[in-house]
Motif scaffolding. Sequence first.
Motif, PDB file in Angstrom:
ATOM      1  N   PRO A 100       3.409  -0.904 -43.417  1.00  0.00           N
ATOM      2  CA  PRO A 100       4.840  -0.871 -43.093  1.00  0.00           C
ATOM      3  C   PRO A 100       5.393  -2.295 -43.072  1.00  0.00           C
ATOM      4  O   PRO A 100       4.676  -3.253 -42.766  1.00  0.00           O
ATOM      5  N   PRO A 165       8.479   3.330 -35.624  1.00  0.00           N
ATOM      6  CA  PRO A 165       8.559   3.624 -37.064  1.00  0.00           C
ATOM      7  C   PRO A 165       9.977   4.048 -37.453  1.00  0.00           C
ATOM      8  O   PRO A 165      10.672   4.741 -36.695  1.00  0.00           O
ATOM      9  N   VAL A 171       9.035  -0.489 -39.762  1.00  0.00           N
ATOM     10  CA  VAL A 171       8.915  -0.439 -38.304  1.00  0.00           C
ATOM     11  C   VAL A 171       9.893  -1.438 -37.707  1.00  0.00           C
ATOM     12  O   VAL A 171      10.201  -2.476 -38.303  1.00  0.00           O
TER      13      VAL A 171
END
Length: 765
Positions: A100, A165, A171
Amino acid sequence: MTSFATRFRLRSAASLASLLLASHLAWAVEPFTVRDIRVEGLQRVEPGTVFGSLPVRVGETYNDDKGAAAIRALFGLGLFNDVRLEVSGDVLVVIVQERPTVAGVEFAGNREFSNEVLQGVMRDAGLTSGRPYDRALIDRAEQELKRQYINRSLYGAEVVTTVTPTERNQVRLTFNITEGRPARIQNIDIVGNQAFSDGQLKDLFDLDTGGWLSWYTKSDQYSRAKLNADLEALRSFYLARGYLDFKIDSTQVAIAPDKESIGITINVTEGERFVVSGVTLDGNYLEKDDEFKSLVTIRAGQAYNADQVAETTKAFTEHFGNFGYAFARVEAVPEVDRANNRVAIVIRSEPSRRAYVRRIHIQGNTRTRDEVIRREFRQYESSWYDAEKIKLSRDRVDRLGYFTELSVTTAEVPGAPDQVDLNVEVKEKPTGSISIGAGYSSAEKLAFTFGLSQDNAFGSGNKLDLQFNSGKYNRTVVVSATDPYFTTNGVSRTVDVYYRTQKPYQDQGGNYTLVTMGVGLKFGVPVTELDTIYLGLNAERTRIKPGTNIPAAYLDYANRFGYSSSAFPFTLGWSRDSRDSALAPNSGRYQRLLGELSLFGDARYAKANYQYQQYIPLSKQYTLAFNGEIGWGKGLGGRPFPVFKNYYAGGLGSVRGYDQSTLGPRDVTGAFIGGTRKFVLNTEFITPFPGAGNDRTLRLFGFIDAGALYGEGEKIRGDALRYSTGVGLSWISPLGPLRFAFAVPLRKRPGDRIQRFQFQIGTSF
């Protein structure tokens, strides 16, 4: 199982990788020629990043070793959580799972630092929006945040990161901060001192155990940098008093379990006190021994003083540099006689070789033109190296005020032992500014200010100014343009256009006004590097606008010479300023002499004003300050001195304790009209504010003022003098210098107007 049907998978977990490597025969793939490479799972990472990391290309032979190398290389990018390699026929399939990315960084619970400051901390730690999420990076950011709080004595600060998230594999990071309370210094103990008391030594420190003003000075909040500075002050104190063997054995900083209190223990060994038995010179002094001996500040028979030793060696090095010896080596060697506690100082010098300055390189000036910097240099290219001229050049460039950082370094020229280059490194700052503010004084009441200034217009070094000030009694509009190098030898030129309205302070509600409009041309001629002479010519017109309660002196002047008066005053002035600070001076001298002569026009007069300030440091904490001012004016051509050019005295800036501008002559209406001769003397004893430690932005002062004002033709009499004494507070506030004064007049006559409490923003003495 054939190679075309074989499919294999490599996981990122180290344990699984080890197991698979140990069982190599279970997943081995027959080598084959790669016809194509396909990448799956990419969202933001460019395919070229993956292809560039693979150790195998289309048309090359793939084997298990290259597969393992590909896994390691892709994980090494730090962009993926998982990497798999699959073989479909003769096609190599790379399947990745991206980490992420950080969508944003937020903070909660922070009061000591603004969000902008903490965002800068995150950038320095490498954590910004768009960066791949990495737990190790988060840990480092948390530690950096804690370090920032520790620097503010917030040892109990805690940081917890929340990872939320969001869409598109992103994130959002929230750093939840519990700051706690600052750790306060509970005690400072000095162990081992005998020659000096704890109180004497602790007075040297900026750190202390706090007082009622600690909320302002923060002197009871521990800082390693402040402690190091205090220890250096302690060391210098002893070395300047003959304790040649003084040393700080250890320093312990103990933090209480609650992380809210700190104890500091400093262990010292004083050693014996040494007296200088003599100073001798050893080495090559260019046959100028007498010149160098005159620079020695070390005196035989006095206690050894490390400051004097350092001052002497520095003076020797600089003096060698004045003759072109840029690489001179000077060393002061103490020869210690411990049996008699005496020390002989041997100053050894080796001038090495004489050097020329080949080139002066200027770097960092993206806006300011090279010539603006070069014209301030007194060290020239292809000339002897001269340390004094280089220092003077650096100071002149620094005084321009265009740069936040400035350094001048010397670099040897390869292959040319007798040549050096000077590297001038600057870091520019914005030189244009718009200032909008308001001030309040007990005399002017509320006053608004507006300024538009450009000190380095278009990088040329020219200055443009627009200033507007609005008070209850005085209003000013000034437009000014200055060319500091109107001529190549440094003569400056200033053009002014101004408009002023004035009223005496004690007008009892009158609405009359003095309006002055004019233009001026002034030249500044540098006589020495520190002294400047100013010559100027103005053309101005002053109009007396009648109104209620106009003083009889103004009305009489208007009836005799008209309500409008023109003048063409010629000005001649000189100034020198050696103060260490213009806002909170502790040492140095300031002098200003200004003369004004008007021989043409309706108003014909001569006027002169001299001001002298001297600051004498009595110690690190205490300063004695003097301010004296003398003014004189006389009418010419059979005319009286123009009443609207009179001096005024009384109040802040002259004799405190008396109402502003109420000393001196009055007319028949009782109005204060000022005078043609002025005398003011101020003496101040400046001390730190109780509880503020050595903070120089907040100081107390006691003062004695004296002053008098005399009208034209009036005999100078001692009974016209007024005296006062009192105490005051000076504070360098965000609005500017702020001064409060409470004064008690020592000589009071009938009709004197007393104002014991006075204050003003924007004045310094």
